[in-house]
Scaffold this active site. Structure first.
Site, PDB file in Angstrom:
ATOM      1  N   SER A 710      30.991  80.140   6.423  1.00  0.00           N
ATOM      2  CA  SER A 710      29.546  80.065   6.681  1.00  0.00           C
ATOM      3  C   SER A 710      29.274  79.570   8.100  1.00  0.00           C
ATOM      4  O   SER A 710      28.328  78.813   8.349  1.00  0.00           O
ATOM      5  CB  SER A 710      28.869  79.147   5.654  1.00  0.00           C
ATOM      6  OG  SER A 710      28.906  79.732   4.381  1.00  0.00           O
ATOM      7  N   SER A 883      25.651  81.942   3.505  1.00  0.00           N
ATOM      8  CA  SER A 883      26.302  82.908   2.621  1.00  0.00           C
ATOM      9  C   SER A 883      26.987  82.249   1.442  1.00  0.00           C
ATOM     10  O   SER A 883      26.644  82.495   0.297  1.00  0.00           O
ATOM     11  CB  SER A 883      27.323  83.728   3.410  1.00  0.00           C
ATOM     12  OG  SER A 883      28.024  84.595   2.554  1.00  0.00           O
ATOM     13  N   GLU A 884      27.959  81.404   1.715  1.00  0.00           N
ATOM     14  CA  GLU A 884      28.946  81.085   0.687  1.00  0.00           C
ATOM     15  C   GLU A 884      28.446  80.165  -0.415  1.00  0.00           C
ATOM     16  O   GLU A 884      28.929  80.238  -1.544  1.00  0.00           O
ATOM     17  CB  GLU A 884      30.200  80.537   1.360  1.00  0.00           C
ATOM     18  CG  GLU A 884      30.898  81.653   2.100  1.00  0.00           C
ATOM     19  CD  GLU A 884      31.989  81.188   3.039  1.00  0.00           C
ATOM     20  OE1 GLU A 884      33.153  81.398   2.696  1.00  0.00           O
ATOM     21  OE2 GLU A 884      31.675  80.639   4.098  1.00  0.00           O
ATOM     22  N   ALA A 885      27.472  79.327  -0.122  1.00  0.00           N
ATOM     23  CA  ALA A 885      26.955  78.474  -1.188  1.00  0.00           C
ATOM     24  C   ALA A 885      26.403  79.300  -2.350  1.00  0.00           C
ATOM     25  O   ALA A 885      26.447  78.870  -3.505  1.00  0.00           O
ATOM     26  CB  ALA A 885      25.864  77.553  -0.652  1.00  0.00           C
ATOM     27  N   GLN A 887      27.617  81.746  -3.753  1.00  0.00           N
ATOM     28  CA  GLN A 887      28.639  82.179  -4.711  1.00  0.00           C
ATOM     29  C   GLN A 887      29.528  81.030  -5.155  1.00  0.00           C
ATOM     30  O   GLN A 887      30.567  81.239  -5.757  1.00  0.00           O
ATOM     31  CB  GLN A 887      29.489  83.306  -4.105  1.00  0.00           C
ATOM     32  CG  GLN A 887      30.172  84.156  -5.167  1.00  0.00           C
ATOM     33  CD  GLN A 887      30.802  85.404  -4.606  1.00  0.00           C
ATOM     34  OE1 GLN A 887      30.401  85.907  -3.565  1.00  0.00           O
ATOM     35  NE2 GLN A 887      31.804  85.925  -5.296  1.00  0.00           N
TER      36      GLN A 887
END
Length: 974
Positions: A710, A883-885, A887
């Site tokens: 991220s 982005s990654e938070a 998922q």
């Protein structure tokens, strides 16, 4: 082979061609005719990317052989629906609703939508979803919501209820672009089918290009290679050479992919992965040779004739098997468990076993064992690489890569070409979600180019790609959690066993995420935890969005719900009592970098209360309804050594060119870079049409770092600000006006400036101590609070997510459509992770459908994403990561909702209907549903922690903690 001359009416014109009617599909013919909007993803008709209209009906053209098509049939592709200068309303709607991300599936969706509106120009949202479900149109990026939005907008125009202009995003007149949903620069080419992805580039390579196919034996997960017999293969038509490891070594390559150690406790001393397997097969997808021929068909035929003789060895296909005391070493230089990271806090720091005493004496405690599965990325586009020596002698790769510069580091010296003479550039890319952080495909393509000294094109079938590319690491975990009478957590204990598959590279970094994100973002005074990572003989672990943290949340967010129930406290209230607040510390003994948790829970509370009330109102014996929560989050940047550069140039026509490696894989590298540049150059009054992007080519662009962690918007944004500041200062005259290009040149002032930024400017960053787990590695974080609402069919055990709500903190939103796309897409992956996605059975899990990819009816149409825009203190223009938070933990919200609905707790995902039904049947019979016994992860947790305490390793801290191996550089790779 008998050829047939045929005519088809294609996009309104009669066209003649020759084909093999038995072998050729309609997709093959259309692509040979230059209609490369017809994308071939799965190759078996389950993804919809090849969708075209045939005589007025939708077909998946990759699965329709020419022998089944009548001459003079009518075919419509995207090229016949609209062009860049004459767009159809569907194309405009897709561009302006954020329905175009990676774009690989887009032409198929547009053709499918066009066909729907011909039959029904006034569909409901459910009509649209039923249509895409029926015709198997899959999107892995968007989460589908924006696509349905686009169809509804296009339908208004088709019915005459709106104009094209009505459905377009309006540019703000005040030029305040940041945070607005501007259209992506690459979307026009994508909606017109004119973006040339990897396989399209291969079709358009020069005639002297060799085609390369992998020899992937698929005989065993673990074996000695006794003999590679290529004699028959070399006599096949069109074959130029069958390349083995010996050929690469003869050409000067080492055949050993570069590796680096990330952790002082790593026992790995020898790089574990070869470009071409030569002595052993370590996993099912290993490649032993490359067939090089004049056509792809000849190369594939030759590859099939290579014979590989093996001697099978014991196969250890999960962490539990590899950790057994009698398991043989998979790699001779290291035990199978090759690294360990403790986490100690409070009484655990002085005496780890005291944490166990606190738990055993607590008023309330729970324990559990959990398993998160080997999740496949399932991008619709597979893998295709072109390699050649360019005009300056660079070995050049056209490929899919999440880090064009880091790919060079990972190639290292394995090809015998100096890293200074390697050039990596991105093709238009059909998503990755992490698998393209690994450069194994580039090494294969490079090996062929080096040995042949000629341009080559390597492409994989989807099944080959599925077995070759890495996956999310599976993880077994044990844990206990305890609270006092007031519901305040007093102690946590955990033990993670991460399965990193056949190769170790990156495993001693990935497993530190469990050490950081277990029980994030709660405050817990006493902690004793251990994270272990092991090699097995299954597919290797690689990056996947939210890299390493979903495994942590699988344990911690389940235990949070279990302890709330044990203490008799509502799960929302229980989390409210335990979130971090200013002054509180995380499990790594440092303050949280940000404290948005209270405000986020306040935002979520009415959604939660409404969901609980509706679940009760709609709950029936046949359809049980439930609600589940899960906190999540992820780090932003790679930590203290992270750095990025970007350049901006003033052009003769007073426009600007931006140079960076903000890798665009569908997440918005193009629009992200544009938004940053617009904001950074705002004093000059720039507009979007004044900025040209030159991206993702190591020969032309400075290194902005990898699109991962991220980090890219954050790090590239800071570098963009630095470059813009230099340029603006150079352009500024003493009177406050700005110089033109001609004035700059006449005064001898440079017109191009490179800006750089490093995390070393952030105070206090330090890695996790390898002996205690104490540390503060990241300057910023993203936060997500997830709420899943599910319905469980008690007759079948099937779970349907009916609504999903996420409150996030990503700082200031840079581009609203792009951030929403990351949110909806990440949530859809989380739902798939919870319910269906898996790569385990290598004979069965060969395509996106058999691996459980979610189709549109598997994802709710109602996804609420609420951005709590707390400007980040350090990030560019207040932005953080995005982005990654999204998922990280949504899958546990789904699992907690299943338990809330029907009393079945799934300990080992995915929560398939069979697993849920077995639990329901047990409850109906008066039994408790089965739960896994405590996993054996190699030894007793406290014995391991005491041993580590007695045998500390030297802690180097930031930044010089890498050991360079296999010809790699000392660059940071993640």
């Amino acid at each position: 082979m008998a050829f047939k001359k045929m005519w088809l009416n294609i996009n309104g014109a009669n066209r003649m061609f020759a084909c093999d009617p038995v072998k050729d599909s309609l997709a093959d013919v259309l692509r040979r005719l230059g209609l490369t909007s017809v994308k071939v993803g799965c190759g078996i008709g389950v993804c919809g990317s090849c969708t075209v209209l045939l005589n007025g009906e939708l077909v998946r053209s990759c699965a329709r052989k020419m022998a089944r098509i009548d001459e003079y049939s009518e075919v419509v592709t995207v090229e016949g629906i609209g062009t860049p200068t004459n767009l159809h309303p569907v194309q405009v709607a897709f561009m302006n609703n954020g329905a175009v991300q990676c774009g690989f599936c887009t032409p198929g969706f547009i053709v499918s939508t066009y066909a729907l509106l011909l039959k029904n120009n006034n569909p409901t949202r459910e009509d649209v979803r039923e249509w895409f479900q029926k015709h198997k149109n899959v999107c892995r990026c968007t989460g589908y919501k924006q696509i349905v939005d686009a169809v509804m907008d296009a339908a208004k125009v088709v019915r005459g209820e709106a104009t094209i202009e009505d459905i377009k995003v309006k540019l703000p007149e005040d030029k305040e672009y940041y945070g607005k949903p501007l259209v992506r620069p690459t979307s026009l080419a994508k909606v017109c089918g004119l973006a040339d992805y990897g396989d399209d580039q291969e079709l358009k390579m020069p005639s002297e290009t060799y085609h390369v196919a992998m020899v992937q034996p698929r005989l065993a997960h673990h074996a000695k290679i006794l003999r590679i017999d290529k004699e028959e293969a070399e006599k096949m038509p069109g074959v130029a050479k069958i390349i083995t490891a010996a050929d690469l070594k003869a050409a000067g390559g080492s055949n050993v992919m570069a590796e680096a150690n990330f952790h002082e406790r790593s026992t790995v001393r020898i790089p574990s992965r070869k470009v071409l397997a030569e002595d052993k097969i370590y996993r099912y997808g290993d490649v032993v040779a490359l067939a090089v021929a004049d056509t792809k068909e000849h190369a594939r035929a030759a590859a099939a004739k290579v014979k590989v003789e093996i001697e099978k060895l014991p196969e250890y296909l999960n962490f539990l098997e590899a950790a057994m005391p009698d398991a043989m070493r998979i790699h001779e230089d290291t035990p199978n468990i090759f690294c360990k990271q403790p986490v100690l806090k409070g009484v655990g720091l002085d005496e780890p076993s005291k944490v166990a005493e606190v738990i055993e004496e607590a008023p309330y405690s729970v324990e559990g064992s959990f398993y998160s599965s080997r999740e496949p990325h399932l991008s619709i586009e597979g893998d295709s690489v072109q390699a050649y020596f360019d005009e300056d002698g660079y070995l050049t790769f056209q490929c899919k890569s999440q880090g064009v510069y880091s790919s060079i580091s990972r190639i290292g010296n394995c090809l015998g070409v100096p890293t200074s003479k390697l050039r990596v550039m991105m093709n238009p890319t059909g998503a990755s979600f992490g698998w393209s952080t690994n450069a194994g495909d580039l090494c294969l393509a490079g090996a062929a180019a080096v040995v042949m000294q000629a341009p080559i094109a390597l492409s994989m079938s989807y099944e080959e790609h599925q077995h070759f590319s890495g996956k999310r690491c599976p993880c077994h975990s044990n844990g206990r959690l305890a609270c006092d009478d007031n519901g305040k957590i007093i102690a946590a204990e955990f033990d993670f066993g991460l399965d990193h598959g056949a190769y170790s590279w990156g495993g001693d970094d990935c497993f530190t995420k469990q050490a950081r994100f277990a029980f994030f973002p709660y405050t817990i005074p006493n902690v004793a935890g251990l994270c272990r990572v092991a090699n097995t003989n299954h597919n290797f672990g690689t990056a996947y969005r939210s890299y390493g943290s979903p495994q942590a949340y699988t344990l911690s967010e389940a235990l949070m719900d279990m302890l709330a129930e044990r203490a008799g406290i509502d799960p929302f209230e229980f989390r409210w009592r335990n979130i971090g607040r200013p002054g509180d510390t995380n499990i790594n003994s440092y303050p949280f970098r940000q404290y948005p948790m209270e405000e986020m829970m306040k935002i979520m509370k009415p959604y939660y209360e409404k969901a609980v009330a509706e679940a009760k109102a709609n709950d029936t014996p046949e359809k049980r309804r439930g609600v589940g929560l899960a906190w999540g989050g992820f780090n932003v940047t790679e930590g203290g050594t992270d750095k990025a550069s970007a350049a901006i140039e003033l052009n003769p026509d007073e426009t600007f060119t931006k140079y960076d490696t903000y890798q665009e894989l569908g997440q918005g590298g193009d629009i992200g870079s544009l938004m940053l540049t617009l904001e950074a150059l705002k004093p000059l009054g720039v507009t979007p049409d004044m900025i040209k992007l030159v991206q993702n080519d190591t020969k032309l662009c400075p290194d902005s770092g990898m699109s991962g962690a991220s980090r890219t918007h954050y790090m590239s944004g800071k570098a963009t600000m630095a470059a813009a500041e230099q340029l603006i200062n150079a352009m500024k005259k003493p009177d406050g006006t700005y110089r033109t290009y001609d004035e700059m040149k006449s005064e001898g002032i440079p017109t191009k400036y490179t800006g750089s930024w490093s995390c070393t400017s952030v105070d206090g960053l330090c890695r996790l101590d390898p002996n205690t787990g104490i540390g503060d590695p990241s300057p910023s974080y993203t936060y997500c609070l997830n709420l899943a609402e599910v319905e469980v069919d008690t007759a079948t055990g099937k779970t349907t997510v009916v609504r999903f709500t996420c409150v996030d903190d990503v700082g200031k939103v840079g581009n609203l459509a792009a951030v929403n796309g990351q949110a909806f897409g990440g949530i859809s992956h989380s739902i798939g992770f919870a319910l269906s996605e898996i790569y385990e059975d290598v004979k069965r899990h060969t395509n996106i459908a058999s691996c459980g990819v979610p189709y549109i009816k598997d994802i709710p149409d109602v996804i609420n994403v609420i951005h709590y825009e707390r400007p980040d203190e350090v990030g560019p223009f207040g932005s953080s990561g995005a982005s990654e938070a999204f998922q990280s933990s949504g899958h546990v919200a789904v699992l907690n909702a299943i338990y809330n609905a029907c009393g079945v707790r799934i300990h080992e995902i995915p929560a398939t209907p069979a697993k849920v039904k077995a639990g329901l049947d047990a409850i109906a019979a008066g039994r408790k549903p089965e739960v896994p016994a405590k996993y054996f992860l190699g030894s007793d947790l406290y014995e391991e922690l005491e041993d580590i305490k007695a045998n500390p390793v030297k802690y180097e801290g930031e930044p010089d903690f890498f050991r360079s191996l296999g010809g790699s550089t000392s660059e940071k790779f993640f």
